[in-house]
Design a protein around this motif. Structure first.
Motif: not given
Length: 482
Positions: A273-276, A283-287
């Motif tokens: 659920a964290v990734f929802r 933010g993780l994808g951009m990083s």
């Protein structure tokens, strides 16, 4: 000694990140932890030729001195973050600093190459703990309105370690010898331990998190998956063969098994659920995307400066050091700007800066000379410092105390995966665009063409990150309105 409380209730306008000596010393301990973890990579890299000679080993063997450290960090950083949430971050951070310090001494005393590699893996475990928990501790150490400044300080120390490492390592090797490269960490590690022990606040555990069981199966699956992916991106020195493909297939299989296991686990390592959360996932994808781009400057830069512009080794090193130096000088001001104008705005502003620098590098003609590379590099690096500080602040801002460790670990993991991906993928793009099997023997025109194409690809990745930022913001607003 009982740790002092370190989260003040109010901060005067225009003040520093902390308002009491205890806060400042706590931040000094966290900053030193970040410095040590980045030094652990950058100082060792410069010593590989010396280690090959000292142990009569091949490059393929001594490169494991670096790979063991990076693999340990990559595979364990999420797990130690989750463990810190469960048993207390202060206790685990002190253990991580101790492991790093002792392992540094063992590295410096290692009589054989393989004992050195084993000690480096242990050193990576300590570094993973410091990287994951130092960022997680910011939420318990400074007031919310000063989070950006504290994140900027940690980013600055990491950049200083990256910039200082090659020159410090070179001086130590030329003076006391290669063993000093590792032994120099010992007194710094002791100082970091003392500061953390005296001034960090006592760890707080969420009741449910504290009673939950540690997810051993998920931890093992994630470690094996990340290890397979990291090896696929690093072995073969950029060439993809059957072993690399097999490792990628194993990583893909491991990802599927990990997601399935976490969905069924009563106390998962990472809750799906964290990734929802759109802000967290974007933010993780951009990083990951921007870290992939930043590795391009390290992969392409040396070849462009030496082969394309014909510069000597000393000048190449001086030009390349400008990037980390700019990041070090930009980190803290970027944090203060993020506190004042908002993390999301500065995230986008940083991305625009990185994109502008990459576009300039892909379009600037070689005839301009060193300035044609150095000026855009400064723009890229300054933009990255602003982005990283603001993005870290945005991701960690609303994370509950029971999840700070694991989210910090995942955030650091996304950056590490971007770096290892960039080293392989962007290196392959550069070689392909140069039209030669060995970039080291390519002519100036081939290298220049390869650089332009590679940074054009890098710019497209940054534009994808900007699209993620805008899309994630819009989705978060729609969910808030529902």
């Amino acid at each position: 000694m009982k740790p002092l409380a370190a989260r003040p209730s109010k901060t005067p306008a225009g003040g520093d990140v902390g308002t009491t000596p205890s806060v400042r010393w706590a931040l000094a301990g966290l900053s030193l932890s970040m410095l040590l973890s980045s030094l652990g990579t950058s100082t060792a890299n410069v010593g590989l030729p010396t280690l090959a000679h000292a142990f009569s080993a091949s490059f393929q063997q001594v490169q494991w001195v670096v790979l063991a450290y990076l693999l340990a960090i990559t595979t364990l950083i999420v797990s130690v973050g989750r463990l810190g949430d469960m048993i207390g971050r202060r206790r685990l951070l002190l253990s991580g600093i101790s492991v790093f310090t002792v392992a540094s001494v063992l590295c410096g005393l290692a009589p054989t190459l393989w004992l050195l590699i084993g000690a480096r893996a242990a050193q990576g475990l300590g570094a993973a703990t410091m990287m994951a928990l130092a960022m997680a501790f910011v939420g318990e150490t400074v007031p919310r309105e000063r989070t950006g400044s504290a994140m900027g300080l940690l980013g600055t120390m990491s950049s200083i370690g990256t910039a200082l490492g090659p020159s410090l390592g070179g001086l130590l090797i030329a003076g006391p010898g290669w063993r000093a490269v590792f032994l120099v960490n010992a007194p710094l590690g002791v100082l970091a331990f003392v500061l953390a022990h005296r001034h960090l606040p006592a760890g707080r555990r969420d009741g449910e998190s504290g009673r939950g069981r540690f997810d051993h199966v998920g931890t093992l699956l994630l470690a094996l998956t990340l290890g397979a992916y990291a090896l696929a991106m690093t072995v073969g020195r950029g060439g993809f063969g059957p072993l690399n493909l097999a490792l990628l297939a194993a990583a893909a299989l491991g990802t599927g098994l990990f997601v399935r296991t976490e969905a069924r686990a009563p106390s998962p390592l990472i809750r799906p659920a964290v990734f929802r959360d759109p802000l967290l996932s974007t933010g993780l994808g951009m990083s990951a995307l921007v870290s992939t781009v930043m590795m391009t400057t390290l992969v392409v830069g040396p070849f462009h400066l030496s082969r394309g512009l014909g510069l000597g080794e000393a000048v190449v090193g001086l030009v390349l050091s400008a990037g980390p130096l700019v990041a070090a000088l930009t980190g803290v001001p970027a944090g203060r700007i993020a506190d004042r104008f908002g993390a999301w705005r500065m995230t986008v502003a940083g991305l625009v800066g990185v994109a502008a620098g990459c576009c300039a590098l892909s379009l600037t003609p070689v005839t301009i000379g060193v300035a044609g590379y150095l000026v855009p590099l400064v723009v890229v690096t300054a933009g990255y410092a602003v982005f990283q500080t603001a993005n870290n602040t945005s991701v960690m801002a609303d994370v509950g105390p029971d999840r700070r460790g694991v989210v910090s670990g995942v955030l650091n993991l996304s950056r590490n995966l971007g770096l290892v991906t960039g080293a392989s993928v962007m290196g392959a793009v550069f070689a392909l665009a140069s039209g030669t099997g060995d970039v080291a023997t390519a002519g100036p025109e081939e290298v220049a063409h390869g650089m332009r194409v590679t940074f054009a690809v890098a710019a497209s990745l940054v534009f994808a990150a900007i699209a993620l930022a805008v899309g994630g913001r819009a989705l978060a607003r729609r969910r808030a309105d529902d």
